[in-house]
Design a protein around this motif. Sequence first.
Motif, PDB file in Angstrom:
ATOM      1  N   ARG A  47       0.819  -1.214   0.000  1.00 27.35           N
ATOM      2  CA  ARG A  47       0.000   0.000   0.000  1.00 27.35           C
ATOM      3  C   ARG A  47       0.852   1.263   0.000  1.00 27.35           C
ATOM      4  NH1 ARG A  47      -5.156   0.872   2.021  1.00 27.35           N
ATOM      5  NH2 ARG A  47      -5.465  -1.270   1.305  1.00 27.35           N
ATOM      6  N   HIS A  48       1.904   1.279   0.810  1.00 31.59           N
ATOM      7  CA  HIS A  48       2.665   2.514   0.980  1.00 31.59           C
ATOM      8  C   HIS A  48       3.821   2.659  -0.007  1.00 31.59           C
ATOM      9  CE1 HIS A  48       0.343   3.829   4.417  1.00 31.59           C
ATOM     10  NE2 HIS A  48       0.353   2.575   4.834  1.00 31.59           N
ATOM     11  N   ALA A  94      16.856   6.969  -1.333  1.00 31.68           N
ATOM     12  CA  ALA A  94      15.778   7.587  -0.557  1.00 31.68           C
ATOM     13  C   ALA A  94      16.013   7.313   0.923  1.00 31.68           C
ATOM     14  CB  ALA A  94      14.415   7.050  -0.977  1.00 31.68           C
ATOM     15  N   SER A  95      15.535   8.238   1.745  1.00 31.55           N
ATOM     16  CA  SER A  95      15.656   8.115   3.194  1.00 31.55           C
ATOM     17  C   SER A  95      14.445   8.774   3.830  1.00 31.55           C
ATOM     18  CB  SER A  95      16.944   8.794   3.672  1.00 31.55           C
ATOM     19  OG  SER A  95      17.066   8.721   5.077  1.00 31.55           O
ATOM     20  N   LEU A  96      13.954   8.189   4.941  1.00 28.74           N
ATOM     21  CA  LEU A  96      12.719   8.694   5.541  1.00 28.74           C
ATOM     22  C   LEU A  96      12.641   8.320   7.014  1.00 28.74           C
ATOM     23  CD1 LEU A  96       9.684   9.772   4.854  1.00 28.74           C
ATOM     24  CD2 LEU A  96       9.109   7.354   4.969  1.00 28.74           C
ATOM     25  N   ASP A  97      12.206   9.262   7.841  1.00 29.52           N
ATOM     26  CA  ASP A  97      11.795   8.971   9.213  1.00 29.52           C
ATOM     27  C   ASP A  97      10.276   8.868   9.219  1.00 29.52           C
ATOM     28  OD1 ASP A  97      14.206   8.978  10.838  1.00 29.52           O
ATOM     29  OD2 ASP A  97      14.376  11.093  10.306  1.00 29.52           O
ATOM     30  N   LEU A  98       9.761   7.774   9.769  1.00 32.26           N
ATOM     31  CA  LEU A  98       8.319   7.546   9.766  1.00 32.26           C
ATOM     32  C   LEU A  98       7.801   7.399  11.190  1.00 32.26           C
ATOM     33  CD1 LEU A  98       6.205   5.705   7.268  1.00 32.26           C
ATOM     34  CD2 LEU A  98       5.943   4.994   9.647  1.00 32.26           C
ATOM     35  N   THR A 105      10.712   5.378  13.268  1.00 34.62           N
ATOM     36  CA  THR A 105      11.656   4.479  12.612  1.00 34.62           C
ATOM     37  C   THR A 105      12.171   5.115  11.331  1.00 34.62           C
ATOM     38  OG1 THR A 105      10.608   2.499  13.529  1.00 34.62           O
ATOM     39  CG2 THR A 105      11.942   2.200  11.543  1.00 34.62           C
ATOM     40  N   LYS A 106      13.454   4.941  11.085  1.00 32.29           N
ATOM     41  CA  LYS A 106      14.098   5.471   9.886  1.00 32.29           C
ATOM     42  C   LYS A 106      14.435   4.329   8.930  1.00 32.29           C
ATOM     43  CE  LYS A 106      18.056   8.295   8.412  1.00 32.29           C
ATOM     44  NZ  LYS A 106      17.297   9.534   8.157  1.00 32.29           N
ATOM     45  N   ALA A 171       8.072   2.350   6.580  1.00 27.63           N
ATOM     46  CA  ALA A 171       9.210   3.191   6.211  1.00 27.63           C
ATOM     47  C   ALA A 171       9.937   2.620   5.003  1.00 27.63           C
ATOM     48  CB  ALA A 171      10.163   3.342   7.400  1.00 27.63           C
ATOM     49  N   VAL A 172      10.140   1.307   4.994  1.00 27.01           N
ATOM     50  CA  VAL A 172      10.783   0.680   3.834  1.00 27.01           C
ATOM     51  C   VAL A 172       9.913   0.855   2.591  1.00 27.01           C
ATOM     52  CG1 VAL A 172      11.498  -1.527   2.831  1.00 27.01           C
ATOM     53  CG2 VAL A 172      12.156  -0.940   5.176  1.00 27.01           C
ATOM     54  N   ALA A 173       8.614   0.721   2.757  1.00 25.54           N
ATOM     55  CA  ALA A 173       7.706   0.926   1.626  1.00 25.54           C
ATOM     56  C   ALA A 173       7.872   2.318   1.031  1.00 25.54           C
ATOM     57  CB  ALA A 173       6.262   0.711   2.073  1.00 25.54           C
TER      58      ALA A 173
END
Length: 198
Positions: A47-48, A94-98, A105-106, A171-173
């Motif tokens: 979904r994400h 890509a990098s993201l904090d969720l 979680t990053k 976050a991985v999505a």
Amino acid sequence: MAERKGEIIRKTNETSVSVRVDIDGTGKSKISTGVGFFDHMLDQLSRHSLIDMDIEVQGDLHIDDHHTVEDTGIAIGQAIAKALGDRRGITRYASLDLAMDETMTKAAVDISGRPFLVWNVNFSAPKIGTFDTELVREFFQALAQNAGITLHILNHYGANNHHIAETCFKAVARVLRTATEIDPRQAGRVPSTKGMLA
């Protein structure tokens, strides 16, 4: 643009796994692994990331969930690698904090052709319901190895183990969604000065 789809059928003495992915999908999923919590996590992944996923697994669940989870990760990784082909034009990084309630979680990814997992996540209990929490790492190890990606996952903090696991998948999505997107400025080039990703 050519369709970016991949299909893998993997059969062993322990599992039978069928996976189809469409990188340029809308996040639709049809998932049946026989492991309820894992199905829920894979639904989040689809979904994400907006990667359509059709996953059918029959595993030796009378033993435990390990082979089912690991082999599903292997097949999803292989299907993604197949769908991406030579990876021309992709954003690559890509990098993201969720955030999810009390949990943060990053995830960071490099679709590099060089598989590696850095895992810095701790659970406070061995199970979420009947699901072994150690299998979350096993899934991402199998995914990274077979997709040919460098993947870092770091849980900053969190109290609820369900939330910790779910933020890892979400976050991985999200980083997969960004990193696999076509960058129009790349003009079909492989995003590496080497001329290839490996």
